[in-house]
Design a protein around this motif. Sequence first.
Motif, PDB file in Angstrom:
ATOM      1  N   GLY A  20       0.918  -1.471   0.261  1.00  0.00           N
ATOM      2  CA  GLY A  20      -0.157  -0.110   0.049  1.00  0.00           C
ATOM      3  C   GLY A  20       1.055   1.313   0.037  1.00  0.00           C
ATOM      4  N   GLY A  21       0.358   2.275  -0.828  1.00  0.00           N
ATOM      5  CA  GLY A  21       1.095   3.449  -0.991  1.00  0.00           C
ATOM      6  C   GLY A  21       2.318   3.230  -1.734  1.00  0.00           C
ATOM      7  N   GLY A  22       2.846   2.287  -2.449  1.00  0.00           N
ATOM      8  CA  GLY A  22       3.868   1.985  -3.201  1.00  0.00           C
ATOM      9  C   GLY A  22       3.958   2.327  -4.590  1.00  0.00           C
ATOM     10  N   LEU A  23       4.848   1.753  -5.294  1.00  0.00           N
ATOM     11  CA  LEU A  23       4.951   2.547  -6.817  1.00  0.00           C
ATOM     12  C   LEU A  23       3.498   2.191  -7.456  1.00  0.00           C
ATOM     13  CD1 LEU A  23       6.957   3.221  -9.088  1.00  0.00           C
ATOM     14  CD2 LEU A  23       7.328   0.890  -9.549  1.00  0.00           C
ATOM     15  N   PHE A  24       2.966   1.041  -7.365  1.00  0.00           N
ATOM     16  CA  PHE A  24       1.829   0.714  -8.424  1.00  0.00           C
ATOM     17  C   PHE A  24       0.486   1.430  -7.857  1.00  0.00           C
ATOM     18  CE2 PHE A  24       3.784  -1.958 -11.515  1.00  0.00           C
ATOM     19  CZ  PHE A  24       4.851  -2.674 -10.831  1.00  0.00           C
ATOM     20  N   ASP A  25       0.483   1.660  -6.771  1.00  0.00           N
ATOM     21  CA  ASP A  25      -0.637   2.675  -6.137  1.00  0.00           C
ATOM     22  C   ASP A  25      -0.547   4.135  -6.774  1.00  0.00           C
ATOM     23  OD1 ASP A  25      -1.960   0.754  -4.659  1.00  0.00           O
ATOM     24  OD2 ASP A  25      -1.163   1.178  -2.871  1.00  0.00           O
ATOM     25  N   ALA A  26       0.823   4.703  -6.762  1.00  0.00           N
ATOM     26  CA  ALA A  26       1.047   5.761  -7.307  1.00  0.00           C
ATOM     27  C   ALA A  26       0.681   5.776  -8.999  1.00  0.00           C
ATOM     28  CB  ALA A  26       2.484   6.163  -7.312  1.00  0.00           C
ATOM     29  N   LEU A  27       1.001   4.629  -9.720  1.00  0.00           N
ATOM     30  CA  LEU A  27       0.631   4.566 -10.982  1.00  0.00           C
ATOM     31  C   LEU A  27      -0.866   4.662 -11.061  1.00  0.00           C
ATOM     32  CD1 LEU A  27       1.481   4.309 -13.952  1.00  0.00           C
ATOM     33  CD2 LEU A  27       1.477   1.891 -13.777  1.00  0.00           C
ATOM     34  N   ARG A  28      -1.713   4.034 -10.433  1.00  0.00           N
ATOM     35  CA  ARG A  28      -2.948   3.662 -10.628  1.00  0.00           C
ATOM     36  C   ARG A  28      -3.819   4.891 -10.204  1.00  0.00           C
ATOM     37  NH1 ARG A  28      -4.577  -2.092  -8.418  1.00  0.00           N
ATOM     38  NH2 ARG A  28      -6.561  -2.227  -9.800  1.00  0.00           N
ATOM     39  N   ALA A  29      -3.238   5.652  -9.119  1.00  0.00           N
ATOM     40  CA  ALA A  29      -3.748   6.864  -8.851  1.00  0.00           C
ATOM     41  C   ALA A  29      -3.351   8.276  -9.826  1.00  0.00           C
ATOM     42  CB  ALA A  29      -3.289   7.449  -7.356  1.00  0.00           C
ATOM     43  N   GLY A  30      -2.780   7.955 -10.843  1.00  0.00           N
ATOM     44  CA  GLY A  30      -2.286   9.073 -11.889  1.00  0.00           C
ATOM     45  C   GLY A  30      -1.258  10.074 -11.365  1.00  0.00           C
ATOM     46  N   ASP A  31      -0.661   9.635 -10.226  1.00  0.00           N
ATOM     47  CA  ASP A  31       0.645  10.656  -9.843  1.00  0.00           C
ATOM     48  C   ASP A  31       1.828  10.313 -10.814  1.00  0.00           C
ATOM     49  OD1 ASP A  31      -0.050   9.608  -6.420  1.00  0.00           O
ATOM     50  OD2 ASP A  31      -1.080  11.156  -7.492  1.00  0.00           O
ATOM     51  N   ILE A  32       1.935   9.107 -11.528  1.00  0.00           N
ATOM     52  CA  ILE A  32       2.950   9.012 -12.423  1.00  0.00           C
ATOM     53  C   ILE A  32       2.160   8.373 -13.613  1.00  0.00           C
ATOM     54  CG2 ILE A  32       5.044   8.794 -10.849  1.00  0.00           C
ATOM     55  CD1 ILE A  32       4.613   5.520 -11.161  1.00  0.00           C
ATOM     56  N   ASP A  33       2.995   8.736 -14.920  1.00  0.00           N
ATOM     57  CA  ASP A  33       2.532   8.138 -16.102  1.00  0.00           C
ATOM     58  C   ASP A  33       3.148   6.708 -16.486  1.00  0.00           C
ATOM     59  OD1 ASP A  33       3.491  11.304 -17.262  1.00  0.00           O
ATOM     60  OD2 ASP A  33       1.336  10.725 -16.660  1.00  0.00           O
ATOM     61  N   VAL A  34       4.357   6.381 -15.930  1.00  0.00           N
ATOM     62  CA  VAL A  34       4.985   5.189 -16.262  1.00  0.00           C
ATOM     63  C   VAL A  34       5.658   4.620 -14.908  1.00  0.00           C
ATOM     64  CG1 VAL A  34       6.851   4.148 -17.679  1.00  0.00           C
ATOM     65  CG2 VAL A  34       5.234   6.009 -18.628  1.00  0.00           C
ATOM     66  N   ALA A  35       5.791   3.455 -14.690  1.00  0.00           N
ATOM     67  CA  ALA A  35       6.447   2.680 -13.762  1.00  0.00           C
ATOM     68  C   ALA A  35       7.412   1.873 -14.359  1.00  0.00           C
ATOM     69  CB  ALA A  35       5.524   1.757 -12.742  1.00  0.00           C
ATOM     70  N   VAL A  36       8.793   1.976 -13.916  1.00  0.00           N
ATOM     71  CA  VAL A  36       9.752   1.249 -14.560  1.00  0.00           C
ATOM     72  C   VAL A  36      10.003  -0.090 -13.518  1.00  0.00           C
ATOM     73  CG1 VAL A  36      12.106   1.025 -15.270  1.00  0.00           C
ATOM     74  CG2 VAL A  36      10.848   3.010 -15.705  1.00  0.00           C
ATOM     75  N   PHE A  37       9.847  -1.244 -14.002  1.00  0.00           N
ATOM     76  CA  PHE A  37       9.712  -2.486 -12.956  1.00  0.00           C
ATOM     77  C   PHE A  37      10.615  -3.678 -13.705  1.00  0.00           C
ATOM     78  CE2 PHE A  37       8.038  -5.524  -9.980  1.00  0.00           C
ATOM     79  CZ  PHE A  37       8.447  -4.796  -8.513  1.00  0.00           C
ATOM     80  N   SER A  38      10.839  -4.610 -12.948  1.00  0.00           N
ATOM     81  CA  SER A  38      11.267  -6.023 -13.529  1.00  0.00           C
ATOM     82  C   SER A  38      10.156  -6.747 -14.087  1.00  0.00           C
ATOM     83  CB  SER A  38      11.963  -6.853 -12.261  1.00  0.00           C
ATOM     84  OG  SER A  38      11.991  -8.137 -12.703  1.00  0.00           O
ATOM     85  N   ARG A  39      10.217  -7.084 -15.424  1.00  0.00           N
ATOM     86  CA  ARG A  39       9.272  -7.681 -16.137  1.00  0.00           C
ATOM     87  C   ARG A  39       8.503  -8.900 -15.416  1.00  0.00           C
ATOM     88  NH1 ARG A  39       7.926 -11.732 -19.195  1.00  0.00           N
ATOM     89  NH2 ARG A  39       6.571 -11.256 -21.041  1.00  0.00           N
ATOM     90  N   ASP A  40       9.498  -9.941 -15.233  1.00  0.00           N
ATOM     91  CA  ASP A  40       8.949 -11.289 -14.672  1.00  0.00           C
ATOM     92  C   ASP A  40       8.163 -10.890 -13.330  1.00  0.00           C
ATOM     93  OD1 ASP A  40      11.755 -12.814 -16.181  1.00  0.00           O
ATOM     94  OD2 ASP A  40       9.773 -12.472 -17.067  1.00  0.00           O
ATOM     95  N   PHE A  41       8.819 -10.297 -12.298  1.00  0.00           N
ATOM     96  CA  PHE A  41       8.268 -10.206 -11.013  1.00  0.00           C
ATOM     97  C   PHE A  41       6.973  -9.298 -11.210  1.00  0.00           C
ATOM     98  CE2 PHE A  41      12.453  -9.921  -9.214  1.00  0.00           C
ATOM     99  CZ  PHE A  41      13.126 -11.181  -9.568  1.00  0.00           C
ATOM    100  N   PHE A  42       6.841  -8.617 -12.183  1.00  0.00           N
ATOM    101  CA  PHE A  42       5.588  -7.872 -12.458  1.00  0.00           C
ATOM    102  C   PHE A  42       4.264  -8.788 -12.940  1.00  0.00           C
ATOM    103  CE2 PHE A  42       2.247  -4.705 -13.133  1.00  0.00           C
ATOM    104  CZ  PHE A  42       1.786  -4.843 -14.617  1.00  0.00           C
ATOM    105  N   VAL A  43       4.874  -9.502 -13.810  1.00  0.00           N
ATOM    106  CA  VAL A  43       4.069 -10.600 -14.583  1.00  0.00           C
ATOM    107  C   VAL A  43       3.245 -11.547 -13.416  1.00  0.00           C
ATOM    108  CG1 VAL A  43       3.873 -12.519 -16.228  1.00  0.00           C
ATOM    109  CG2 VAL A  43       5.045 -10.556 -16.995  1.00  0.00           C
ATOM    110  N   GLU A  44       4.195 -11.942 -12.628  1.00  0.00           N
ATOM    111  CA  GLU A  44       3.671 -12.764 -11.491  1.00  0.00           C
ATOM    112  C   GLU A  44       2.943 -12.175 -10.457  1.00  0.00           C
ATOM    113  OE1 GLU A  44       4.363 -16.396 -12.674  1.00  0.00           O
ATOM    114  OE2 GLU A  44       4.469 -16.633 -10.645  1.00  0.00           O
ATOM    115  N   GLN A  45       3.544 -11.272  -9.964  1.00  0.00           N
ATOM    116  CA  GLN A  45       2.686 -10.577  -8.871  1.00  0.00           C
ATOM    117  C   GLN A  45       1.200 -10.047  -9.408  1.00  0.00           C
ATOM    118  OE1 GLN A  45       3.280 -10.657  -5.559  1.00  0.00           O
ATOM    119  NE2 GLN A  45       4.552 -12.130  -6.257  1.00  0.00           N
ATOM    120  N   ARG A  46       1.145  -9.456 -10.681  1.00  0.00           N
ATOM    121  CA  ARG A  46      -0.128  -8.632 -11.042  1.00  0.00           C
ATOM    122  C   ARG A  46      -1.271  -9.689 -10.924  1.00  0.00           C
ATOM    123  NH1 ARG A  46      -1.681  -9.250 -16.796  1.00  0.00           N
ATOM    124  NH2 ARG A  46      -2.290  -7.021 -16.602  1.00  0.00           N
ATOM    125  N   TYR A  47      -1.067 -10.984 -10.714  1.00  0.00           N
ATOM    126  CA  TYR A  47      -2.218 -11.668 -10.483  1.00  0.00           C
ATOM    127  C   TYR A  47      -2.841 -11.692  -9.097  1.00  0.00           C
ATOM    128  CZ  TYR A  47      -1.691 -13.519 -15.266  1.00  0.00           C
ATOM    129  OH  TYR A  47      -1.437 -13.425 -16.744  1.00  0.00           O
TER     130      TYR A  47
END
Length: 535
Positions: free
Chosen positions: A212-239
């Motif tokens: 909560g309050g981390g990188l992807f919360d900021a992206l979904r809230a519109g505070d940033i336009d793009v998040a730069v992150f590890s591809r495979d970790f995002f693919v697994e954790q997005r579920y």
Amino acid sequence: MPAAFPQPTPRRQLALRWAARLLACAAALAGAANASAAGNAACTNAQRIVFTQPVTVTAQERAQIAQLSPLRVLAVSAPPLSQYEEETGRYRGVAIDVLCAITQELGLDWRLDGAPTQTVTEKIAKVQNGQADLFLPLSATLERERLGHFTLALYTSYYVAIARKGRSIEIDRAADLARYRVGLVRGVALQPILEPLVPAAQLLLAQQSFAGGGLFDALRAGDIDVAVFSRDFFVEQRYNHELFDLEIVHTFKEYPRHYGFYLGPDAAHLQLATLLDRYLGAIDTSASLRAHQMGERQLIERYLHQRQQRLLLLISSAGAAVLALAAFIALRHYRQLTQRLEAGHRRIRQQQQALQAANHQLQQLSQTDALTGLANRRMLDQSLAREHARWRRTGSALSVALIDIDHFKQVNDRLGHTTGDAYLRAVAGVLARSLTRVTDLAARYGGEEFLCLLPDSDAHAARTVAERIMDGIAALQLPNPRAGADAGALTVSIGLVTLQSGSHGTADLLQQADVQLYAAKHAGRNRIQATTLRA
């Protein structure tokens, strides 16, 4: 007044005290047994790792391994390499399977701290100050390499740009990020690369990613336009976090992220890292990778479990008078479940496509030298042909530096090939740090020879790079005991050629670099010999 409780007799008090002591001893013994068996308990899937060729371990090395205390291992949740399971209190993943397979081959015992109560930074510090022996998985940075030893990579991932679906985000290279508000987790390896590209006012450094309050919360809230992150970790954790409103818009393939084991800084850990490298160079992890890429399957199982609980609650609370309504509700839920499962099948097909893309990326790894991590000869030839064609179109200077380690045969003959391999990796590290532009390429040319491809570099700029390489090699202070001479530090000779004009081909460029290298060797070594090719 209420009746008083009867007081225990002296004999009963003595018996209670002895019983308490026996229970405390039993708890202590059980805790010790659990701690010592923690590593073995995690080794249930070592058979997923296949050794593609025999690995030679000498009798002396096995005797030294037998004398080691159980390795103290720390881990971090980074699926599919490692994932902490709350219900079992253990880690699972590709890195765990690899560690199990290798330690079983070596007869080496280890134990894993199962409680994820410390941060990654704190766990890395434990390895660096000797409170732990090994950390998994971890990607190499210059600061970490100075304070410990990395093994060869067992897995490679890439950074990606992630945006909300439906946004018009156009990114073809890292420099394009300057047009957007960009976020990334503080301390990742890509931070020093992006900071010069993205204005400070547009760059958000988050303390955490999915919490909560981390990188992807900021992206979904519109505070940033793009998040730069590890591809495979995002693919697994997005579920797990149901981030289905986000999508990958670009993959930064120029910044591969290599993950391996990180060991302590002393000589014993270096020797162990070298031994682990032999096994890592001969393993096939594809079966383990398929088994642990299960983020989507966990989502479906969790959905089914939640739906079953709701259905049981409805059935238990419904009476005879509302049986028809209960049947209707059950039918509606069944239809919803069918729709969800159909959607799940579509996501599974998407995951299969993603796996095919991952296999394509694995093919790209065939362009990397296994020992040093630099580009291999195949990738060098492709890059040289491409840059030479660009030179013909633009006329911009193209330089090549051919580097050879002086008296390297003496290192192998007198210090051993294991030390020789460690020297090659150390020299490769200097080359990687000395090339500061993303367009430059460092490659292993063959044996103890390396080649640096320097597009858009005239003779002066190329010599600056060559001098930076020689200074970096000298700073290593690696012993090189030449036969018949006092021990000296390892040095290199460099043949430098700049293609300025004319009709010279790539063969001419490489031949002239070899001529200049020979001249540097003939002149006494530990020097730079340079020339410029013109019409």
